[in-house]
Scaffold this active site. Structure first.
Site, PDB file in Angstrom:
ATOM      1  N   GLY A  10       0.811  -1.205   0.000  1.00 56.01           N
ATOM      2  CA  GLY A  10       0.000   0.000   0.000  1.00 56.01           C
ATOM      3  C   GLY A  10       0.843   1.254   0.000  1.00 56.01           C
ATOM      4  N   ASN A  11       0.185   2.396   0.220  1.00 57.45           N
ATOM      5  CA  ASN A  11       0.891   3.673   0.210  1.00 57.45           C
ATOM      6  C   ASN A  11       1.796   3.848   1.423  1.00 57.45           C
ATOM      7  OD1 ASN A  11      -0.118   5.052  -2.208  1.00 57.45           O
ATOM      8  ND2 ASN A  11      -2.107   4.932  -1.210  1.00 57.45           N
ATOM      9  N   LYS A  15       1.338  -5.462   3.489  1.00 55.36           N
ATOM     10  CA  LYS A  15       0.813  -6.633   4.176  1.00 55.36           C
ATOM     11  C   LYS A  15       1.262  -7.873   3.421  1.00 55.36           C
ATOM     12  CE  LYS A  15      -3.239  -4.258   6.029  1.00 55.36           C
ATOM     13  NZ  LYS A  15      -4.720  -4.144   6.002  1.00 55.36           N
ATOM     14  N   TYR A  88     -15.848  -1.316 -15.622  1.00 53.53           N
ATOM     15  CA  TYR A  88     -15.211   0.005 -15.668  1.00 53.53           C
ATOM     16  C   TYR A  88     -14.875   0.323 -17.118  1.00 53.53           C
ATOM     17  CZ  TYR A  88     -12.940   3.383 -12.453  1.00 53.53           C
ATOM     18  OH  TYR A  88     -12.613   4.469 -11.681  1.00 53.53           O
ATOM     19  N   GLY A  95      -7.601   1.199  -9.929  1.00 53.86           N
ATOM     20  CA  GLY A  95      -6.593   0.881  -8.927  1.00 53.86           C
ATOM     21  C   GLY A  95      -6.504  -0.606  -8.646  1.00 53.86           C
ATOM     22  N   ASP A  97      -5.524  -2.102  -5.976  1.00 49.26           N
ATOM     23  CA  ASP A  97      -6.067  -2.451  -4.664  1.00 49.26           C
ATOM     24  C   ASP A  97      -7.588  -2.535  -4.704  1.00 49.26           C
ATOM     25  OD1 ASP A  97      -6.077   0.293  -5.189  1.00 49.26           O
ATOM     26  OD2 ASP A  97      -5.940   0.847  -3.079  1.00 49.26           O
ATOM     27  N   ASP A 118     -12.995   1.087   1.239  1.00 48.09           N
ATOM     28  CA  ASP A 118     -11.589   1.029   1.648  1.00 48.09           C
ATOM     29  C   ASP A 118     -11.217   2.410   2.168  1.00 48.09           C
ATOM     30  OD1 ASP A 118      -8.872   0.719   1.992  1.00 48.09           O
ATOM     31  OD2 ASP A 118      -8.569  -0.369   0.125  1.00 48.09           O
ATOM     32  N   THR A 121      -5.842   6.507   2.870  1.00 48.40           N
ATOM     33  CA  THR A 121      -5.475   7.869   2.487  1.00 48.40           C
ATOM     34  C   THR A 121      -6.609   8.505   1.693  1.00 48.40           C
ATOM     35  OG1 THR A 121      -3.158   7.187   2.394  1.00 48.40           O
ATOM     36  CG2 THR A 121      -3.741   9.262   1.322  1.00 48.40           C
ATOM     37  N   THR A 175     -14.407  24.709  17.581  1.00 45.63           N
ATOM     38  CA  THR A 175     -13.936  24.588  16.198  1.00 45.63           C
ATOM     39  C   THR A 175     -13.271  23.243  15.936  1.00 45.63           C
ATOM     40  OG1 THR A 175     -13.654  26.978  16.023  1.00 45.63           O
ATOM     41  CG2 THR A 175     -12.461  25.622  14.434  1.00 45.63           C
TER      42      THR A 175
END
Length: 243
Positions: A10-11, A15, A88, A95, A97, A118, A121, A175
């Site tokens: 991943g980013n 895993k 798609y 992507g 993932d 998911d 990020t 805030t």
């Protein structure tokens, strides 16, 4: 029966999982995955096939290492045959993932409508229909990205750590609380809305780093699976091994 070695890069972390058929044997999470880690893991298992998926870098050193470990190595690309159908219009931009997570949902719930969220990020919302077709999905900023944008794109709003508070009020009374509630409950509200647009028996599966944080704020049953992408990769590997 040998073991399958699965890698989800991943980013922010990788895993690694070992499967025997469809059954998960063991998994690990690494901030930085190195060839030495893989060779050490492989020494304890009879690895007959491996699959690698990366959204952050190509990882040629990892692929080379895998080829020295497993007789057959697959890399998830838009060209690799899949156990699901892709609806798609630009499959080459989808992507990896997201593909793997949808495949994981199909492996867990074949014949069911599934909304896969998911929460990392970015937050992705992907829909699998009952005949195993990925019909499409949406991409939105994740929790941290939303908080960061509010701070960076305004002159006075503070940067709020949206992962620091677990009891998120419906309405903020200051805030920082307003940002916290707006960001976290905003994503939870998106999930609820998308589910309301799908069949009543649709299963909602959450994965990604913020899944545990979001799940308590969503009405109805949701399933958290931190290894959904790995399970999908294993199902893709198994599908290609059987061809």
């Amino acid at each position: 029966m040998g073991h399958n070695l699965v890698i989800d890069q991943g980013n922010s972390a990788a895993k690694v999982a070992i499967f025997r058929g469809p059954a998960l044997v063991r998994s690990w999470r690494y901030e930085e995955l190195t060839p030495r880690i893989l060779t050490d893991i492989a020494a304890d298992y009879d690895i007959t096939a491996a699959i690698y998926c990366s959204v952050s870098r190509h990882g040629e050193d990892i692929v080379v290492t895998l080829r020295g470990i497993a007789p057959r190595v697959y890399e998830l690309t838009s060209m690799l045959p899949l156990p699901i159908k892709i609806g798609y219009t630009t499959p080459t931009t989808l992507g990896r993932d997201r593909i793997a997570a949808i495949a994981g949902a199909w492996a867990c719930y074949p014949g069911r409508s599934v909304l896969v969220v998911d929460a990392g990020t970015a937050v992705t919302y992907d829909v699998l229909d009952t005949d195993g077709t990925f019909i499409g999905g949406n991409i939105a900023p994740g929790l941290w990205m939303r908080a960061q944008a509010l701070h960076d794109m305004t002159s006075r709003l503070p940067l709020v750590d949206v992962e620091s508070e677990h009891n998120v009020a419906l309405w903020g009374t200051d805030t920082e609380g307003a940002i916290m509630s707006g960001v976290v409950r905003g994503v939870a509200g998106e999930i609820a809305y998308y589910r309301s647009q799908l069949p009543d028996d649709t299963i909602v599966m959450l994965t990604g780093g913020d899944a545990v944080r979001l799940a308590p704020l969503i009405d109805g049953n949701v399933e958290i699976d931190s290894l959904l992408v790995c399970k999908g990769l294993n199902s893709i590997l198994t599908y290609n091994e059987s061809r």
